[in-house]
Design a protein around this motif. Sequence first.
Motif, mmCIF file in Angstrom:
data_model
loop_
_atom_site.group_PDB
_atom_site.id
_atom_site.type_symbol
_atom_site.label_atom_id
_atom_site.label_comp_id
_atom_site.label_asym_id
_atom_site.label_seq_id
_atom_site.Cartn_x
_atom_site.Cartn_y
_atom_site.Cartn_z
ATOM 1 N N THR A 71 0.839 -1.330 -0.034
ATOM 2 C CA THR A 71 -0.035 -0.106 0.100
ATOM 3 C C THR A 71 1.038 1.304 0.133
ATOM 4 O O THR A 71 1.986 1.072 0.006
ATOM 5 N N ALA A 72 0.243 2.279 -0.073
ATOM 6 C CA ALA A 72 1.195 3.544 -0.292
ATOM 7 C C ALA A 72 0.490 4.672 0.430
ATOM 8 O O ALA A 72 -0.828 4.771 0.611
ATOM 9 N N GLU A 73 1.290 5.615 0.673
ATOM 10 C CA GLU A 73 0.606 7.095 1.438
ATOM 11 C C GLU A 73 1.303 8.196 0.712
ATOM 12 O O GLU A 73 2.732 7.732 0.371
ATOM 13 N N TYR A 74 0.783 9.165 0.672
ATOM 14 C CA TYR A 74 1.328 10.414 -0.280
ATOM 15 C C TYR A 74 0.891 11.735 0.196
ATOM 16 O O TYR A 74 -0.242 11.957 0.800
ATOM 17 N N SER A 75 1.929 12.630 0.589
ATOM 18 C CA SER A 75 1.761 13.761 0.895
ATOM 19 C C SER A 75 2.749 14.817 0.512
ATOM 20 O O SER A 75 4.062 14.567 -0.190
ATOM 21 N N MET A 76 2.635 16.038 0.463
ATOM 22 C CA MET A 76 3.310 16.983 -0.053
ATOM 23 C C MET A 76 3.593 18.226 1.118
ATOM 24 O O MET A 76 2.861 18.543 1.885
ATOM 25 N N LEU A 77 4.874 18.327 1.393
ATOM 26 C CA LEU A 77 5.385 19.164 2.466
ATOM 27 C C LEU A 77 4.784 20.684 1.913
ATOM 28 O O LEU A 77 4.485 21.107 0.932
ATOM 29 N N PRO A 78 4.643 21.485 3.316
ATOM 30 C CA PRO A 78 3.678 22.715 3.189
ATOM 31 C C PRO A 78 4.850 23.770 2.187
ATOM 32 O O PRO A 78 3.860 24.463 1.251
ATOM 33 N N ARG A 79 5.954 23.660 2.032
ATOM 34 C CA ARG A 79 6.527 24.527 1.190
ATOM 35 C C ARG A 79 7.349 23.745 -0.195
ATOM 36 O O ARG A 79 8.201 24.182 -0.387
ATOM 37 N N ALA A 80 6.556 22.911 -0.377
ATOM 38 C CA ALA A 80 7.050 21.927 -1.659
ATOM 39 C C ALA A 80 6.815 22.735 -2.791
ATOM 40 O O ALA A 80 7.238 22.604 -3.892
ATOM 41 N N THR A 81 5.793 23.895 -2.551
ATOM 42 C CA THR A 81 5.367 24.519 -3.851
ATOM 43 C C THR A 81 5.852 25.993 -3.511
ATOM 44 O O THR A 81 5.984 26.565 -2.264
ATOM 45 N N GLU A 82 5.368 26.700 -4.491
ATOM 46 C CA GLU A 82 5.583 28.271 -4.211
ATOM 47 C C GLU A 82 5.029 29.038 -3.127
ATOM 48 O O GLU A 82 5.451 29.937 -2.485
ATOM 49 N N THR A 83 3.696 28.519 -2.976
ATOM 50 C CA THR A 83 3.056 29.051 -1.748
ATOM 51 C C THR A 83 2.675 28.012 -0.705
ATOM 52 O O THR A 83 2.709 26.729 -1.026
ATOM 53 N N ARG A 84 2.663 28.307 0.405
ATOM 54 C CA ARG A 84 2.664 27.372 1.592
ATOM 55 C C ARG A 84 1.227 26.519 1.480
ATOM 56 O O ARG A 84 0.033 27.283 1.356
ATOM 57 N N ASN A 85 1.345 25.190 1.342
ATOM 58 C CA ASN A 85 -0.159 24.342 1.549
ATOM 59 C C ASN A 85 -0.309 24.071 2.989
ATOM 60 O O ASN A 85 0.777 23.675 3.918
ATOM 61 N N GLN A 86 -1.556 24.104 3.558
ATOM 62 C CA GLN A 86 -1.734 23.788 4.843
ATOM 63 C C GLN A 86 -1.435 22.122 5.023
ATOM 64 O O GLN A 86 -1.667 21.236 3.937
#
Length: 249
Positions: A61-76
């Motif tokens: 199985t798998a889990e996926y996430s993106m760190l808050p500052r992986a992108t130009e603007t911060r994700n929650q």
Amino acid sequence: MERVDKREYGMIRPVKITRNYIKYPEGSVLIEMGETKVICNASVEDRVPPFKKGTGEGWVTAEYSMLPRATETRNQRDINKLRMNNRSVEIQRLIGRALRSVVDFKALGERTITLDCDVIQADGGTRTASITGSFVALADACYHLLQKEMIKEMPIKNFVSAISVGVVEGTPLLDLCYEEDSRAEVDMNIVMTDKGEYIEVQGTGEKYPFSYEMLNNLLELGNKGTRELIEKQKEALGEIANIIGGSNE
């Protein structure tokens, strides 16, 4: 059209696969595709989901996430919203499906391998990079079990990689970066084995319908890209690649 990074339309971005990136997991990889960077960790646990108990079969199985500052603007973070992001759920299901399709669960035995995919920098193609990197981490985890004599044979029967393709300004492109992806008229993700078999094709006409001819052009690009990525996986795995059932070595 001229691509953002001056690549030819049928070129993948520079790829770097670093194994044993994190100390503790049975398999750990940092995959870099252009400016996209994903850490893929494979953890082995001596348990299986309820529907697998007593079957003698394992699970992946798998889990996926993106760190808050992986992108130009911060994700929650998802925990702050008290629910998982729908996009993350869809992507981790894709990763799990892709990897399960090439695993012999009987050979794995009653244990679960979980792939944690954490995007530390995003510039397009994070789901496809996650699949490509996770496969290498999964292979390392299975080889760890083999070395410990916990399994008798390599349970992975084929290589798996994934790539994005799309149409930007009427031109079919391979391995889109974010700027290209955000402008794409057609967007597609392709998951394939080293035998040239399709595991999944996700394609959408973002701005207009596309023809059968265009579909074939994109599939051909995807086939080229996945084969190149599988060669990168084999280079990274070295001798381990030779004991994977789908290897042509």
